[in-house]
Each structure stands twice: as structure tokens, then as C-alpha cells.
Design a protein around this motif. Structure first.
Motif, PDB file in Angstrom:
ATOM      1  N   ALA A  87      11.712  -0.340   3.251  1.00  0.00           N
ATOM      2  CA  ALA A  87      10.932  -0.910   2.022  1.00  0.00           C
ATOM      3  C   ALA A  87      11.276  -0.310   0.754  1.00  0.00           C
ATOM      4  O   ALA A  87      10.707  -0.345  -0.086  1.00  0.00           O
ATOM      5  CB  ALA A  87       9.635  -0.781   2.278  1.00  0.00           C
ATOM      6  N   ASP A 143       7.665  -1.218  -6.349  1.00  0.00           N
ATOM      7  CA  ASP A 143       7.323  -1.124  -4.884  1.00  0.00           C
ATOM      8  C   ASP A 143       6.130  -2.274  -4.882  1.00  0.00           C
ATOM      9  O   ASP A 143       5.110  -1.751  -5.408  1.00  0.00           O
ATOM     10  CB  ASP A 143       6.844   0.068  -4.454  1.00  0.00           C
ATOM     11  N   PRO A 144       6.320  -3.251  -4.526  1.00  0.00           N
ATOM     12  CA  PRO A 144       5.270  -4.609  -4.658  1.00  0.00           C
ATOM     13  C   PRO A 144       4.097  -4.138  -3.887  1.00  0.00           C
ATOM     14  O   PRO A 144       3.081  -4.700  -4.404  1.00  0.00           O
ATOM     15  CB  PRO A 144       6.140  -5.856  -3.997  1.00  0.00           C
ATOM     16  N   ALA A 145       4.274  -3.506  -3.110  1.00  0.00           N
ATOM     17  CA  ALA A 145       3.157  -3.084  -1.977  1.00  0.00           C
ATOM     18  C   ALA A 145       2.297  -1.463  -2.596  1.00  0.00           C
ATOM     19  O   ALA A 145       1.889  -1.075  -1.606  1.00  0.00           O
ATOM     20  CB  ALA A 145       3.509  -3.094  -0.553  1.00  0.00           C
ATOM     21  N   GLU A 147       0.226  -0.601  -4.420  1.00  0.00           N
ATOM     22  CA  GLU A 147      -1.258  -0.483  -4.457  1.00  0.00           C
ATOM     23  C   GLU A 147      -1.882  -0.359  -2.880  1.00  0.00           C
ATOM     24  O   GLU A 147      -2.941   0.373  -2.683  1.00  0.00           O
ATOM     25  CB  GLU A 147      -2.016  -1.526  -5.079  1.00  0.00           C
ATOM     26  N   MET A 148      -1.332  -1.020  -2.015  1.00  0.00           N
ATOM     27  CA  MET A 148      -1.937  -0.811  -0.680  1.00  0.00           C
ATOM     28  C   MET A 148      -1.326   0.431  -0.077  1.00  0.00           C
ATOM     29  O   MET A 148      -2.293   1.008   0.536  1.00  0.00           O
ATOM     30  CB  MET A 148      -1.067  -2.129   0.284  1.00  0.00           C
ATOM     31  N   ALA A 149      -0.316   0.986  -0.382  1.00  0.00           N
ATOM     32  CA  ALA A 149       0.201   2.117   0.013  1.00  0.00           C
ATOM     33  C   ALA A 149      -0.584   3.400  -0.770  1.00  0.00           C
ATOM     34  O   ALA A 149      -0.805   4.262   0.015  1.00  0.00           O
ATOM     35  CB  ALA A 149       1.735   2.441  -0.400  1.00  0.00           C
ATOM     36  N   VAL A 150      -0.918   3.189  -1.818  1.00  0.00           N
ATOM     37  CA  VAL A 150      -1.789   4.489  -2.484  1.00  0.00           C
ATOM     38  C   VAL A 150      -3.128   4.554  -1.680  1.00  0.00           C
ATOM     39  O   VAL A 150      -3.632   5.719  -1.492  1.00  0.00           O
ATOM     40  CB  VAL A 150      -2.047   4.104  -3.915  1.00  0.00           C
TER      41      VAL A 150
ATOM     42  N   GLY B 106       1.249  -7.430  -2.954  1.00  0.00           N
ATOM     43  CA  GLY B 106       2.608  -7.327  -3.220  1.00  0.00           C
ATOM     44  C   GLY B 106       3.157  -7.225  -1.907  1.00  0.00           C
ATOM     45  O   GLY B 106       2.679  -6.443  -1.099  1.00  0.00           O
ATOM     46  N   LEU B 123       1.811   2.750   7.542  1.00  0.00           N
ATOM     47  CA  LEU B 123       1.077   3.628   6.327  1.00  0.00           C
ATOM     48  C   LEU B 123      -0.216   4.073   6.806  1.00  0.00           C
ATOM     49  O   LEU B 123      -0.863   4.917   6.451  1.00  0.00           O
ATOM     50  CB  LEU B 123       1.117   2.833   4.981  1.00  0.00           C
TER      51      LEU B 123
END
Lengths: 277, 304
Positions: A87, A143-145, A147-150, B106, B123
């Protein structure tokens, strides 16, 4: 059916311990012999069967790995880390292709111009490639994701480090290959390495304060400004200060300092840095 | 039961006794760029779907991001399932109990639905391959994407992408799910399907649903918060919010100049909100009427 698998072999087969060629015979026979399959069911631990089905399910569901992910797994990178790295935008073929093109052009230009004893153009550009690569591998812009990763339990700093190590290794590897194409300059052609580490570490340390766009832009701009000033001071034939022994020492010191600051600021990578109401 | 502002003392004692709050927050405030995005917000959330209504800029997304630990509040404190996110260990505990669907989720466009949810599962610390893949399959089945799990995300419709994002939020069976305007941009059929999924997700867990759609709240939520200007202006049941407009909705042939709000309906008459004149032709109120009057009163309070 003239024969059946004996009990000991069936037990060993159920435990997964039957050796070939008896294993091959048992496999073939069990395919065609319902009574032996029934006897096998009696010898097999139900928990082991469930586990086997679960493993089969997982394999059936497993997405096909792409070339980069497959290479990483073959190199010993754990499966889940390899998936995280796929990713990373700058590990895609398009980015790597662009880096190779830039390096080829720079090497050709450096070899053709030969303005002095050092491959200045190459030394100026090579440290910027890891910097740009790392800058583009983390943050909301690419990195489009993000916010989910944070908000995921995995610490943002750990994700940053995983991606940074992978991108740095790739970019530095390509830089090293390009260096091999400039053998006539000797060891001075490696003088980009410490500045590359210094720029990357500095940009990451500044990212915790300035954000993922401004920090690398300022760092890269600072590097180019430094080179212009060094060029003016050195004149036409002298070695630019960043590529001298003293300059290399300063780059090493900056790298160490920036790494320390980055570690101290690690929790800042665990939050969103820009947001709206 | 109506509440002009939300403070802990305003929460009915009976409700507190009957349910253990999943989320408990007091005094949450956050300012940036001269804007007070959150202003002394206090709330308690328990199992079921709670709706969060408010106009653009009301502070809904900021509140959700604070509760999801994406951004820290300037002041105030909150806990999720007893975990305080003030320190790193507490924050990680909160995140392990959290499912989050951001306002604009996203996706890595080259990933398939399975690969993307697998990525989010990693994650979420699911490192064992077999167990992780079983979990990914479970949540994709739950949102009705069992047959589409091998499709690339860039080839999925908007509604299917939202379901992929919801599946990612549900990985690990979180106790607290935060959904930020998940029905925006969906056509009515997709919105109805998504509502079913949210209702399922709200069984046995706490869901905070931010939305502009009062229909979402009416159909899904046991409780609703209305935000405006960074403050919670109403905290109660959807029926309570509807009741705020009881006796304050009337029809007239022309727009009533004394009305706080009014619009021409499909029948050609005007629907007016506010304090009706004597003898007005009163209409039964809707949730939207109660919501609009609450916003109007909040606006009046700020102006005064």
C-alpha cells in the motif's frame, strides 16, 4: 478393490506423518475407496480436521500476491508486513520506473559533461530521491487510507518506520546501482549517501512539526540552496563542501541528531495532522 | 424530555442506571485557526445507534475524530469502554475497541475488496494469516459483499465501496463504532440497504452515526444529538426531538412572515415553523421540524 490401507498407515496418514511412496499409494487409494475413507475418519482427530479446513479456507481466500509482495515474502519479509508495504505508493512500478529514468538521465549527463573531478550533478540529485520517496510514502496526501491507519491500534510511527526502511532501501539501492555506472570518479561518487540519510531524517523530524508537505519541501530546498552557496564558495574546480570529508562528517552528525529528534517526536505520527470541522 | 445543552447532570438518572455508558465525555473543547470547533461538549453513549445531526461546520466531524482518537481535544476528557486515551497505552486500548468509517474513506484503488479489508485488519494487529483471512471473510459476508470480495475497489459502485469501508470498520468486532456520514452520495435503494447494515451493526454495540439525513435518525436511532456551533444543543430520543415542534408547525396559503422558517410544499400551501398565530391550521410535526427549530433556537441564542 484387492487391497486396503492398513490401520497403522491410516493413522500415520491422518497425522500427516506417512512418508512416500506409501503416502502416494494411500492418496490414490483413498480417492477411490469409501470404506478406507470411513476408517480414516475414525482415526483422525476432529480438531486437526477443523484446523485443516481452516487452513484450506485461508488459502482459498488468500488474494494473489503481486510481484512486489511476492518478492518481499521470498526475501523473508513477514506476510503482513509485505501487505502493508504494497500500500506504499512509491513502491509501485510507475514510481520505480520514474526513479530509474531520472537516474539514467543524470548518470548520462554527469558522464558526458565531466565539469570537474566530482560527479557534482549526480551527487546533488541522488540524495533527493530517497527524500522524495519517503516524503511520498506517508501522510494524507498520497495515502488514501491515512485516516483509517491513524486510528488503528498499530502505532503510526511503526507504520512510518516500516515504509521508510523499505523506501530508503529501494531508493538507496537504485542510487548505488547508478553509482556503479560512474566508476571513473572513484569513491567520491558515493558522497551522496550520508547527505541522503541526513536529508531524509531531517525531513521526517520536521514533518512532526511542519507536516508532510512543507517539511520535505523545505529540506530539499535547503539542500539545493546549500549546494549553490557551496558552488559559489568553491569556484569552478574545487570540491563542494557537502562532499568533502568535513561535509560528510556534518551529514553524519545531522543524521544522528535528526534521528534522535524523530524518536522523541514519535507520538506526533499517531494523530491526524490536518483536519476540518 | 428536552435538553438545551448537554451536561452530565442533564442525563436522566434512570437512563444512567439502566445502561453502562460505552463512551463518557466531559468538557471536550477544541479550537484551531481561531474557530472553536468543539465547545464544552459532554455526552454519554450506550449500546445502540445514536444519531448526530447538525449543519456543515457544526463540529460533528471534529467530535467524531476526537472520540476516534484521530485528533486530541484541547481540553476535557473521555473514556471508551473504560479506557482513557490521554496516554499512549490508553489510546491503543481505545483503538482496539474502535471501528471507524471516516467522512471520505480512502481506498488503495488497485486493491480488491478483500485485500483492502485485509490491509485494515493488519493495521488492527491481526498478523496471523489464517485467522485474519477468516475475519476478513466474516465481515465481508456481514456487509453482503461475499461475491464481490475479489473485485477491484475502483470497479465497485459508491454504495459497495461504502460497504467495504464499513466491513473494514467492523474488523475485530469493535465495541464502539463511529460512522461519519456514511449515507452521503448513496441513492435511496443503496441508502436503505446501508441502513439495514447500520442497524445490524448497532446490535450489541455502540454506534455513533453522523448524518445530514433526518430519515436515517428516525429509522435507526434510539437517541439523537443535535450539534451547532461546536455545542450539543439537544440530547434525547428522536420522539423528544419531534415533540419540540409540537404545536409549532402550521400551514397557510402564503408564507407567514411571523414564522421562523417556511417553505412551499408540493400541494402549493406553505409549511411554517415557529410560533403559530391564533387559529392557525396546525400540522403534525416531523423529526425534521424539531431539528430545524432546534437549530433556529441555537442560532438565536448565539446571536443574542
Amino acid at each position: 478393490m484387492t487391497w486396503h490401507v492398513d490401520d497403522d498407515d491410516l493413522r500415520a496418514y491422518g497425522r500427516g506423518e506417512l512418508a512416500s511412496p506409501a503416502l502416494w499409494s494411500a492418496d490414490t487409494h483413498l480417492t477411490a475407496c469409501a470404506p478406507c475413507r470411513e476408517r480414516l475418519a475414525g482415526f483422525t482427530d476432529p480438531a486437526a480436521v477443523d484446523l485443516g479446513w481452516a487452513r484450506l479456507d485461508a488459502e482459498l481466500d488468500a488474494p494473489r500476491r503481486g510481484p512486489v509482495e511476492s518478492l518481499l515474502v521470498r526475501l523473508g519479509v513477514p506476510d503482513h508486513v509485505a501487505r502493508l508495504l504494497t500500500a506504499t505508493p512509491v513502491l509501485r512500478r510507475s514510481w520505480l520506473g520514474a526513479v530509474v529514468c531520472v537516474l539514467l538521465t543524470t548518470v548520462l549527463a554527469t558522464d558526458t559533461v565531466r565539469a570537474g573531478a566530482e560527479p557534482t550533478l549526480f551527487l546533488a540529485l541522488a540524495p533527493l530521491l530517497p527524500l522524495v520517496g519517503v516524503a511520498l510514502s506517508f501522510g494524507p496526501a498520497l495515502d488514501p487510507a491515512h485516516e483509517m491507519a491513524v486510528v488503528a491500534p498499530m502505532h503510526g510511527f511503526r507504520l512510518l518506520m516500516i515504509r521508510t526502511v523499505a523506501v530508503l532501501a529501494t531508493a538507496i539501492g537504485l542510487d548505488l546501482l547508478a553509482t556503479l555506472a560512474l566508476p571513473s570518479f572513484g569513491l567520491i561518487a558515493l558522497a551522496w549517501l550520508l547527505p541522503a540519510l541526513a536529508l531524509t531524517a531531517t525531513a521526517l523530524a520536521l514533518t512532526s512539526r511542519l507536516g508532510p508537505v512543507l517539511a520535505p519541501v523545505l529540506t530539499g530546498g535547503g539542500w539545493l540552496t546549500l549546494l549553490v552557496v557551496a558552488q559559489v564558495k568553491a569556484g569552478a574546480a574545487g570540491t563542494l563542501a557537502p562532499f568533502s570529508a568535513a561535509g560528510q562528517g556534518v551529514a553524519a552528525a545531522v543524521t544522528a541528531l535528526a534521528c534522535g529528534l524523530l524518536f522523541l517526536a514519535r507520538d506526533r505520527f499517531d494523530r491526524l495532522q490536518t483536519f476540518s470541522v | 424530555m428536552t435538553h438545551e445543552t448537554t451536561h452530565e447532570n442533564d442525563i436522566p438518572d434512570q437512563e444512567c442506571r439502566m445502561t453502562t455508558p460505552t463512551v463518557s465525555a466531559t468538557g471536550l473543547s477544541l479550537s484551531y485557526g481561531g474557530t472553536r470547533a468543539l465547545d464544552d461538549v459532554a455526552l454519554r453513549l450506550s449500546a445502540g445507534v445514536t444519531g448526530l445531526l447538525g449543519p456543515n461546520g457544526a463540529g460533528k466531524t471534529t467530535l467524531l475524530r476526537v472520540l476516534a482518537t484521530a485528533v486530541p481535544a484541547d481540553r476535557g476528557a473521555f473514556t471508551v469502554l473504560g479506557h482513557d486515551p490521554a496516554d499512549a497505552a490508553g489510546r491503543q486500548s481505545v483503538r482496539r475497541a474502535l471501528g471507524y468509517l471516516p467522512q471520505t474513506p480512502g481506498f488503495h484503488p488497485d486493491f480488491t475488496a478483500f485485500e483492502f479489508v485485509d490491509y485494515v485488519a493488519i493495521l488492527k494487529e491481526r498478523t496471523d494469516r489464517g485467522a485474519r483471512h477468516r475475519e476478513v471473510r466474516r465481515v465481508l459476508d456481514q456487509v453482503g459483499l461475499a461475491d464481490a470480495r475479489g473485485k477491484r475497489i475502483k470497479k465497485l459502485s459508491g454504495g459497495m465501496r461504502q460497504r467495504v469501508a464499513l466491513a473494514a470498520a467492523l474488523v475485530g468486532d469493535p465495541g464502539f463504532v463511529v460512522l461519519d456520514e456514511p449515507t452521503v452520495g448513496l441513492d435511496p435503494e443503496q441508502r436503505m440497504r446501508f441502513r439495514e447494515l447500520i442497524a445490524q451493526a448497532g446490535e450489541g454495540r455502540t454506534v455513533l452515526l453522523s448524518t445530514h439525513q433526518t430519515e436515517d435518525v428516525a429509522m435507526l436511532c434510539h437517541r439523537v444529538l443535535v450539534m451547532a456551533g461546536g455545542r450539543v444543543r439537544f440530547d434525547g430520543t428522536p420522539a423528544d426531538l419531534t415533540d419540540r415542534a409540537a404545536g409549532r408547525v402550521w400551514s397557510s396559503a402564503e408564507r407567514d412572515p411571523g414564522a421562523r422558517a417556511g417553505w412551499r410544499t408540493g400541494t402549493g400551501t406553505f409549511r411554517n415553523l415557529g410560533d403559530p398565530p391564533p387559529g392557525a391550521d396546525l400540522l403534525p410535526p416531523t423529526l425534521e421540524d424539531g431539528y430545524l427549530l432546534t437549530l433556529d433556537e441555537a442560532d438565536t441564542a448565539v446571536t443574542a
